[in-house]
Design a protein around this motif. Sequence first.
Motif, PDB file in Angstrom:
ATOM      1  N   UNK A 117       0.214  -0.903   0.165  1.00  0.00           N
ATOM      2  CA  UNK A 117       0.508  -0.322  -0.627  1.00  0.00           C
ATOM      3  C   UNK A 117       1.032   1.512   0.113  1.00  0.00           C
ATOM      4  N   UNK A 118       2.057   1.350   0.903  1.00  0.00           N
ATOM      5  CA  UNK A 118       2.464   2.803   0.955  1.00  0.00           C
ATOM      6  C   UNK A 118       3.303   2.326  -0.581  1.00  0.00           C
ATOM      7  N   UNK A 119       4.249   1.472  -1.147  1.00  0.00           N
ATOM      8  CA  UNK A 119       4.507   1.653  -2.712  1.00  0.00           C
ATOM      9  C   UNK A 119       3.546   2.169  -3.387  1.00  0.00           C
ATOM     10  N   UNK A 120       2.821   1.629  -3.141  1.00  0.00           N
ATOM     11  CA  UNK A 120       1.211   1.817  -4.583  1.00  0.00           C
ATOM     12  C   UNK A 120       0.527   3.757  -4.274  1.00  0.00           C
ATOM     13  N   UNK A 134       1.347   6.604  -6.794  1.00  0.00           N
ATOM     14  CA  UNK A 134       0.977   7.813  -7.870  1.00  0.00           C
ATOM     15  C   UNK A 134       0.747   8.816  -7.649  1.00  0.00           C
ATOM     16  N   UNK A 135       1.488   9.318  -6.471  1.00  0.00           N
ATOM     17  CA  UNK A 135       2.033  10.776  -6.816  1.00  0.00           C
ATOM     18  C   UNK A 135       2.803  10.862  -8.120  1.00  0.00           C
ATOM     19  N   UNK A 191       3.521   8.853 -10.652  1.00  0.00           N
ATOM     20  CA  UNK A 191       2.918   9.041 -11.697  1.00  0.00           C
ATOM     21  C   UNK A 191       2.195  10.482 -11.775  1.00  0.00           C
ATOM     22  N   UNK A 192       0.965  11.117 -11.152  1.00  0.00           N
ATOM     23  CA  UNK A 192       0.652  12.113 -11.446  1.00  0.00           C
ATOM     24  C   UNK A 192       2.015  12.979 -11.365  1.00  0.00           C
ATOM     25  N   UNK A 193       2.913  13.726 -10.781  1.00  0.00           N
ATOM     26  CA  UNK A 193       4.074  13.790 -10.839  1.00  0.00           C
ATOM     27  C   UNK A 193       4.296  14.318 -12.593  1.00  0.00           C
ATOM     28  N   UNK A 194       4.217  13.254 -12.607  1.00  0.00           N
ATOM     29  CA  UNK A 194       5.126  13.119 -14.808  1.00  0.00           C
ATOM     30  C   UNK A 194       4.501  13.366 -15.797  1.00  0.00           C
ATOM     31  N   UNK A 208      -3.488  13.727  -1.294  1.00  0.00           N
ATOM     32  CA  UNK A 208      -4.085  13.794  -0.070  1.00  0.00           C
ATOM     33  C   UNK A 208      -5.569  12.828   0.290  1.00  0.00           C
ATOM     34  N   UNK A 209      -6.338  12.657  -0.870  1.00  0.00           N
ATOM     35  CA  UNK A 209      -7.520  11.367  -0.543  1.00  0.00           C
ATOM     36  C   UNK A 209      -6.851  10.317  -0.767  1.00  0.00           C
ATOM     37  N   UNK A 210      -6.438  10.536  -1.573  1.00  0.00           N
ATOM     38  CA  UNK A 210      -5.327   8.338  -1.437  1.00  0.00           C
ATOM     39  C   UNK A 210      -4.691   7.879  -0.273  1.00  0.00           C
TER      40      UNK A 210
END
Length: 103
Positions: free
Chosen positions: A59-62, A66-67, A69-72, A85-87
């Motif tokens: 979960x921590x790795x996921x 996601x951060x 990937x979003x940044x990319x 924050x929601x994630x």
Amino acid sequence: MQLEPMIAALILFGLSTAIGIFNVVKIITIYEAKHELRHGSAGWIRAISGWSLIIIWVLVTWFLSTIIGDWYISGDLEGAMERAELRFWVMLEIISAVADSDS
């Protein structure tokens, strides 16, 4: 193409592999010791706690991926952190449910 998110992804991959390998080795050792894994036995409790650590690790790795990937995709690290924050709260709820299931 942005280089910073790619470097962050490689660092995350290396760190998550290094951290997770110890938990996986622990679980394999428990199973190979041929303990009788009856409910309530010490071996069963150790096996369940090992799986909890692996779930938390995943979960921590996921979450961190996601951060990245979003940044990319967006090119905006600050915005990616805000959207994370929601994630983060969802991940905490999942970890809490997993931790409660071991009790």
